[in-house]
Design an enzyme around this catalytic site. Structure first.
Site, PDB file in Angstrom:
ATOM      1  N   ASN A 151      17.597  33.396   2.917  1.00 37.29           N
ATOM      2  CA  ASN A 151      17.804  32.100   2.850  1.00 37.29           C
ATOM      3  C   ASN A 151      16.577  31.299   2.984  1.00 37.29           C
ATOM      4  OD1 ASN A 151      19.381  33.094   4.822  1.00 37.29           O
ATOM      5  ND2 ASN A 151      19.680  30.896   5.350  1.00 37.29           N
ATOM      6  N   CYS A 325      22.110  25.046   7.836  1.00 44.28           N
ATOM      7  CA  CYS A 325      23.012  25.674   8.992  1.00 44.28           C
ATOM      8  C   CYS A 325      22.474  25.308  10.414  1.00 44.28           C
ATOM      9  CB  CYS A 325      23.470  27.067   8.731  1.00 44.28           C
ATOM     10  SG  CYS A 325      23.948  27.520   7.337  1.00 44.28           S
TER      11      CYS A 325
HETATM   12  C1  LIG Z   1      24.928  29.546   2.092  1.00 47.96           C
HETATM   13  C2  LIG Z   1      24.783  31.016   2.370  1.00 47.96           C
HETATM   14  C3  LIG Z   1      25.749  31.545   2.937  1.00 47.96           C
HETATM   15  C4  LIG Z   1      27.049  30.912   3.194  1.00 47.96           C
HETATM   16  O1  LIG Z   1      27.816  30.596   2.103  1.00 47.96           O
HETATM   17  P1  LIG Z   1      28.953  29.318   2.097  1.00 47.96           P
HETATM   18  O2  LIG Z   1      29.621  29.494   0.698  1.00 47.96           O
HETATM   19  O3  LIG Z   1      28.321  28.112   2.142  1.00 47.96           O
HETATM   20  O4  LIG Z   1      29.931  29.720   3.222  1.00 47.96           O
HETATM   21  C5  LIG Z   1      25.926  33.017   3.240  1.00 47.96           C
HETATM   22  N1  LIG Z   1      24.745  33.791   3.175  1.00 47.96           N
HETATM   23  C6  LIG Z   1      23.497  32.985   2.787  1.00 47.96           C
HETATM   24  C7  LIG Z   1      22.276  34.098   2.563  1.00 47.96           C
HETATM   25  C8  LIG Z   1      23.659  31.769   2.546  1.00 47.96           C
HETATM   26  O5  LIG Z   1      22.426  31.314   1.906  1.00 47.96           O
END
Ligand SMILES: *Cc1c(COP(=O)(O)O)cnc(C)c1O
Length: 395
Positions: A151, A325
């Protein structure tokens, strides 16, 4: 001044088509899908239609899809659910140091529960070494969990090879595909993957809905206990509107993928090349690895990413430092640290993540306003003495 959004890896706007598809399930079709009377029939069918759409998107059967509340929950269910189901067989899990906190913290928790976890290193380009992976496999290894694409940097991991290695050793393979979904084709029918996570709000559906692909025959212990929902695998009355939104978003992603890929690739390259040309002393993080075509993570030497973000915000431009996050915390991002970047360089990094509604004009505006912001910040930075060093960056 129009608002510009370059933070699609944090969340995406809900598409009009998705919103329109959801609306009836927030208004007239409010019934409980588990009810056998008239009120439940239409919502029940809507959930099952959405399941088919998600399954078509991932190349699997509808019975292999579990709807959850988020990517985070899907990661928790995949990892904890598998670990508890296979506890008697072994207690070792392999993951990487650059996973999303939804995976990292789940693994940390399992360590307290008696599991042992190997966290694979990445190189300076954010890539894991398959040799390391093979060497870390033990007779008691029950699960490999490695994300599809990162991400923060957009680096794409070799999930095909990882799947093959896992299968050879009869180890379950989970991948967090939240960032890959909708950006690169995902086909569980040709991948040796057993568990795969997606999230609605990274895919132009709303927040609060996700899904977990569970290959037939993979046993999971539920994480959320309750009624007989989702074939006894996840209790709780279904988020019908959210699920319909996710199904519609998957359908749109399948339909538009090629067109959007080409568009995103073009504008993201333009953004990155524009910054490379106009700003000295920068590093493209993960630039030497295969990357998602929408993500550009750049370290600016001598300054703080947060102050650049504030400068950009004055122009109504949204981007992010590290990941959504961890921003707000003073810790440098674990992903860049794992790539061997210094804490200073990690602090000086910005992630631009583009999406389907971004335009060439928006990118051009950014590459006009960014260089003076960086110059001004550097001129105030005690670290900056006007470097004459050649610019080092990798593409
Ligand atoms: C955003 C994200 C998550 C979490 O997803 P949510 O629906 O926000 O809980 C998990 N893994 C990756 C790689 C992300 O980018």
């Amino acid at each position: 001044m129009d608002k510009i959004y370059f933070d699609h890896n944090a969340t995406t706007p809900v598409l009009d088509e998705v919103f329109d598809a959801m609306l009836p399930y927030l208004k007239e079709e409010w019934g409980n899908p588990s009810s056998i009377h008239w009120a439940g029939r239409v919502p029940k069918k809507a959930v099952e239609d959405a399941r088919e759409k998600v399954a078509a998107f991932l190349g699997c059967s509808p019975v292999e899809i579990i709807f959850t509340s988020s990517g985070t929950e899907s990661d928790n269910l995949g990892i904890k659910g598998l670990a508890y189901a296979k506890k008697k067989k072994g207690n070792h899990i392999i993951t990487t140091k650059v996973e999303h906190p939804a995976v990292l913290k789940t693994c940390k928790y399992l360590e307290k529960e008696g599991f042992e976890v190997t966290y694979l290193n990445v190189d300076e380009e954010g890539m894991i070494d398959l040799g390391d992976l093979k060497e870390s496999i033990r007779p008691e290894t029950i699960l490999i969990t490695v994300m599809y694409a990162n991400n923060e940097t957009g680096v794409i991991f070799p999930v095909e090879e990882i799947g093959r290695i896992a299968k050879e050793h009869k180890i379950t393979f989970h991948t967090d595909a939240v960032q890959a979904a909708g950006k690169i084709p995902i086909d569980t029918s040709s991948l040796d993957v057993d568990l795969l996570t997606i999230s609605g709000h990274k895919l132009y559906a709303p927040k609060g809905v996700g899904a977990l692909f569970v290959r037939r025959g993979t046993r999971l212990v539920p994480v959320i206990h309750g009624g007989h929902h989702e074939r006894n695998r996840r209790g709780g009355t279904e988020n019908v509107a959210g699920i319909v939104g996710l199904g519609t978003a998957c359908e749109i992603a399948t339909r538009d993928m090629e067109k959007e890929r080409a568009h995103l690739e073009k504008i993201t390259k333009r953004l990155e090349n524009g910054i490379i040309e106009r700003v000295p002393d920068i590093h493209i993080n993960g630039g030497g690895s295969p990357r998602l075509m929408n993500t550009s993570n750049i370290s600016f030497e001598f300054i703080e990413g947060e102050s650049i973000l504030l400068g950009l915000d004055m122009h109504q431009i949204a981007a992010s430092s590290g990941s959504a996050c961890t921003s707000g915390s003073l810790e440098p991002t674990h992903v860049l640290l794992a790539m061997g970047k210094t804490a200073e360089l990690s602090h000086g990094s910005i992630r631009f993540s583009l999406g389907r509604t971004n335009t060439v004009d928006e990118v051009d505006l950014l590459i006009d306003v960014l260089p003076p912001i960086v110059e001004r910040m550097r001129s105030m930075s005690p670290l900056y003495a006007g470097s004459n060093e050649p610019v080092v960056f990798k593409r």
